[in-house]
Design a protein around this motif. Structure first.
Motif, PDB file in Angstrom:
ATOM      1  N   ARG A 142      19.280  -1.315  -7.304  1.00 55.70           N
ATOM      2  CA  ARG A 142      19.927  -0.762  -6.111  1.00 55.70           C
ATOM      3  C   ARG A 142      18.969   0.158  -5.366  1.00 55.70           C
ATOM      4  O   ARG A 142      18.852   0.084  -4.130  1.00 55.70           O
ATOM      5  CB  ARG A 142      21.180  -0.007  -6.520  1.00 55.70           C
ATOM      6  N   SER A 143      18.262   1.011  -6.086  1.00 57.78           N
ATOM      7  CA  SER A 143      17.315   1.918  -5.443  1.00 57.78           C
ATOM      8  C   SER A 143      16.207   1.149  -4.729  1.00 57.78           C
ATOM      9  O   SER A 143      15.779   1.525  -3.627  1.00 57.78           O
ATOM     10  CB  SER A 143      16.713   2.865  -6.480  1.00 57.78           C
ATOM     11  N   PHE A 144      15.751   0.059  -5.358  1.00 58.17           N
ATOM     12  CA  PHE A 144      14.713  -0.764  -4.736  1.00 58.17           C
ATOM     13  C   PHE A 144      15.192  -1.325  -3.404  1.00 58.17           C
ATOM     14  O   PHE A 144      14.487  -1.241  -2.385  1.00 58.17           O
ATOM     15  CB  PHE A 144      14.328  -1.907  -5.682  1.00 58.17           C
ATOM     16  N   PHE A 145      16.415  -1.876  -3.379  1.00 58.06           N
ATOM     17  CA  PHE A 145      16.905  -2.508  -2.155  1.00 58.06           C
ATOM     18  C   PHE A 145      17.269  -1.468  -1.091  1.00 58.06           C
ATOM     19  O   PHE A 145      17.087  -1.715   0.112  1.00 58.06           O
ATOM     20  CB  PHE A 145      18.099  -3.407  -2.468  1.00 58.06           C
ATOM     21  N   LEU A 146      17.752  -0.316  -1.502  1.00 59.65           N
ATOM     22  CA  LEU A 146      18.014   0.741  -0.526  1.00 59.65           C
ATOM     23  C   LEU A 146      16.705   1.202   0.122  1.00 59.65           C
ATOM     24  O   LEU A 146      16.679   1.529   1.313  1.00 59.65           O
ATOM     25  CB  LEU A 146      18.734   1.914  -1.192  1.00 59.65           C
ATOM     26  N   ASP A 147      15.639   1.206  -0.645  1.00 55.68           N
ATOM     27  CA  ASP A 147      14.327   1.551  -0.089  1.00 55.68           C
ATOM     28  C   ASP A 147      13.873   0.495   0.912  1.00 55.68           C
ATOM     29  O   ASP A 147      13.309   0.823   1.969  1.00 55.68           O
ATOM     30  CB  ASP A 147      13.306   1.689  -1.223  1.00 55.68           C
ATOM     31  N   VAL A 148      14.123  -0.784   0.603  1.00 51.27           N
ATOM     32  CA  VAL A 148      13.781  -1.855   1.546  1.00 51.27           C
ATOM     33  C   VAL A 148      14.519  -1.646   2.865  1.00 51.27           C
ATOM     34  O   VAL A 148      13.934  -1.764   3.956  1.00 51.27           O
ATOM     35  CB  VAL A 148      14.116  -3.241   0.959  1.00 51.27           C
ATOM     36  N   ILE A 149      15.799  -1.329   2.781  1.00 51.23           N
ATOM     37  CA  ILE A 149      16.594  -1.104   3.992  1.00 51.23           C
ATOM     38  C   ILE A 149      16.066   0.102   4.762  1.00 51.23           C
ATOM     39  O   ILE A 149      15.929   0.061   5.996  1.00 51.23           O
ATOM     40  CB  ILE A 149      18.077  -0.926   3.623  1.00 51.23           C
ATOM     41  N   ALA A 150      15.742   1.173   4.055  1.00 47.84           N
ATOM     42  CA  ALA A 150      15.268   2.397   4.714  1.00 47.84           C
ATOM     43  C   ALA A 150      13.927   2.173   5.414  1.00 47.84           C
ATOM     44  O   ALA A 150      13.673   2.757   6.477  1.00 47.84           O
ATOM     45  CB  ALA A 150      15.149   3.515   3.692  1.00 47.84           C
ATOM     46  N   ARG A 151      13.072   1.312   4.848  1.00 53.22           N
ATOM     47  CA  ARG A 151      11.735   1.088   5.414  1.00 53.22           C
ATOM     48  C   ARG A 151      11.638  -0.227   6.185  1.00 53.22           C
ATOM     49  O   ARG A 151      10.534  -0.665   6.531  1.00 53.22           O
ATOM     50  CB  ARG A 151      10.689   1.120   4.291  1.00 53.22           C
ATOM     51  N   TYR A 152      12.776  -0.832   6.451  1.00 51.36           N
ATOM     52  CA  TYR A 152      12.824  -2.141   7.105  1.00 51.36           C
ATOM     53  C   TYR A 152      12.015  -2.125   8.406  1.00 51.36           C
ATOM     54  O   TYR A 152      12.129  -1.217   9.236  1.00 51.36           O
ATOM     55  CB  TYR A 152      14.267  -2.494   7.410  1.00 51.36           C
ATOM     56  N   GLY A 153      11.192  -3.138   8.562  1.00 47.83           N
ATOM     57  CA  GLY A 153      10.387  -3.267   9.771  1.00 47.83           C
ATOM     58  C   GLY A 153       9.024  -2.620   9.684  1.00 47.83           C
ATOM     59  O   GLY A 153       8.182  -2.831  10.563  1.00 47.83           O
ATOM     60  N   THR A 154       8.783  -1.834   8.629  1.00 46.02           N
ATOM     61  CA  THR A 154       7.499  -1.148   8.470  1.00 46.02           C
ATOM     62  C   THR A 154       6.751  -1.594   7.217  1.00 46.02           C
ATOM     63  O   THR A 154       5.619  -1.174   7.002  1.00 46.02           O
ATOM     64  CB  THR A 154       7.710   0.374   8.392  1.00 46.02           C
ATOM     65  N   ILE A 155       7.362  -2.446   6.417  1.00 45.62           N
ATOM     66  CA  ILE A 155       6.780  -2.836   5.135  1.00 45.62           C
ATOM     67  C   ILE A 155       5.731  -3.924   5.353  1.00 45.62           C
ATOM     68  O   ILE A 155       6.010  -4.945   5.988  1.00 45.62           O
ATOM     69  CB  ILE A 155       7.873  -3.316   4.164  1.00 45.62           C
ATOM     70  N   LYS A 156       4.545  -3.702   4.822  1.00 49.66           N
ATOM     71  CA  LYS A 156       3.411  -4.597   5.059  1.00 49.66           C
ATOM     72  C   LYS A 156       3.185  -5.539   3.875  1.00 49.66           C
ATOM     73  O   LYS A 156       3.597  -5.254   2.760  1.00 49.66           O
ATOM     74  CB  LYS A 156       2.134  -3.770   5.290  1.00 49.66           C
ATOM     75  N   PRO A 157       2.512  -6.680   4.127  1.00 49.16           N
ATOM     76  CA  PRO A 157       2.167  -7.592   3.024  1.00 49.16           C
ATOM     77  C   PRO A 157       1.416  -6.846   1.924  1.00 49.16           C
ATOM     78  O   PRO A 157       0.598  -5.967   2.198  1.00 49.16           O
ATOM     79  CB  PRO A 157       1.282  -8.645   3.700  1.00 49.16           C
ATOM     80  N   GLY A 158       1.718  -7.198   0.678  1.00 45.83           N
ATOM     81  CA  GLY A 158       1.132  -6.523  -0.463  1.00 45.83           C
ATOM     82  C   GLY A 158       2.043  -5.488  -1.074  1.00 45.83           C
ATOM     83  O   GLY A 158       1.904  -5.141  -2.249  1.00 45.83           O
ATOM     84  N   ASP A 159       2.992  -4.992  -0.280  1.00 47.41           N
ATOM     85  CA  ASP A 159       3.996  -4.068  -0.798  1.00 47.41           C
ATOM     86  C   ASP A 159       5.032  -4.888  -1.580  1.00 47.41           C
ATOM     87  O   ASP A 159       5.473  -5.940  -1.115  1.00 47.41           O
ATOM     88  CB  ASP A 159       4.666  -3.356   0.382  1.00 47.41           C
ATOM     89  N   PRO A 160       5.456  -4.428  -2.795  1.00 47.68           N
ATOM     90  CA  PRO A 160       6.456  -5.179  -3.557  1.00 47.68           C
ATOM     91  C   PRO A 160       7.752  -5.443  -2.803  1.00 47.68           C
ATOM     92  O   PRO A 160       8.484  -6.377  -3.130  1.00 47.68           O
ATOM     93  CB  PRO A 160       6.709  -4.280  -4.780  1.00 47.68           C
ATOM     94  N   ALA A 161       8.027  -4.635  -1.778  1.00 47.21           N
ATOM     95  CA  ALA A 161       9.261  -4.796  -1.015  1.00 47.21           C
ATOM     96  C   ALA A 161       9.115  -5.772   0.151  1.00 47.21           C
ATOM     97  O   ALA A 161      10.108  -6.079   0.825  1.00 47.21           O
ATOM     98  CB  ALA A 161       9.725  -3.432  -0.484  1.00 47.21           C
TER      99      ALA A 161
END
Length: 253
Positions: A142-161
């Motif tokens: 849950r914490s992993f996916f909430l982090d994905v939502i919080a950083r949505y649109g800024t996550i770059k290739p190579g990041d686990p999310a």
């Protein structure tokens, strides 16, 4: 067999309007999709529902709350603990099902477990893309996916999310509703799994450890069979092996 998907709606918990997609005729099997996905992506697109329909089952495929064509309310009151299990119970009651099978992939598997522990009694159960830690240590996922939502649109290739972000983009998930939904989910105590007594298939990709150990999950359940299919958590859904494994298991008796 009906060869076209029939779309309808049913009232979930609190009267939420939820989408249901049906294919085939015969013994009913409920198919629950994964997080940020929907029935079309998980079950229809790659032919799993068609395999079940051809084998004499009726595939009943809801879009989970906050996914697909279902309601995605933004009110916290629409997301009480285990709301997805409550929605599943509402579907079974709405259709008047008394003799049915239940299959879930990833979040769908987690939802199936929570519903069975709350009293739902399918004839046979399939848990796809799920390991023991995905149930007992759900807080970390849950914490992993909430982090994905919080950083949505800024996550770059190579990041686990990154891949989770890209999948969210492809399915157009309502991020505010998804965050509320994630907050409704709790861990499952390992000892509680002893209450899942029906024959259960634990099926997982050979390169899939996203939700922990499928082997350990099968060992913990009292009446489980383990099967491995090709692929990662994402790619195992795209091949025919998943549908074939489900059909074999459900048609075994």
């Amino acid at each position: 067999m009906s060869d076209s998907v029939r779309d309808e709606r049913f009232p979930g918990f609190g009267g939420a309007s939820l989408a249901l997609h049906r294919l085939g005729t015969g013994r009913p099997v409920i198919l629950l999709h994964g997080l940020f996905s929907d029935a079309q992506t998980n079950w229809i697109k790659f032919g799993h529902a068609a395999q079940l329909a051809e084998a004499g089952f009726e595939a009943l495929m809801p879009d989970l709350r906050a996914h697909g064509d279902s309601a995605a309310p933004h009110e916290p009151s629409a997301y009480p603990p285990d709301v997805l299990a409550l929605d599943l119970q509402a579907l079974v009651a709405h259709l008047g099902l008394t003799h049915f099978d239940l299959c879930g992939f990833s979040l769908g598997a987690r939802t199936a477990v929570r519903a069975v522990l709350a009293g739902l009694a399918p004839r046979r159960l399939v848990l796809g893309g799920m390991g023991l830690e995905g149930l007992t240590g759900w807080g970390d996922r849950r914490s992993f996916f909430l982090d994905v939502i919080a950083r949505y649109g800024t996550i770059k290739p190579g990041d686990p999310a990154y891949f989770a972000q890209q999948f969210m983009k492809s399915t157009g998930v309502d991020r505010e509703a998804a965050a509320l939904l994630l907050g409704s989910m709790e861990n499952t105590a390992p000892e509680a799994l002893a209450g899942i007594s029906m024959p259960t298939l634990v099926v997982c990709g050979s390169e899939d450890d996203d939700n922990g150990s499928a082997d350990r999950l099968a060992e913990t359940l009292p009446n489980a069979t383990r099967e491995t299919i090709p692929g990662t958590h994402m790619s195992s859904v795209t091949g025919k092996a998943l549908g074939k494994a489900i059909v074999r298991w459900l048609a075994a008796d």
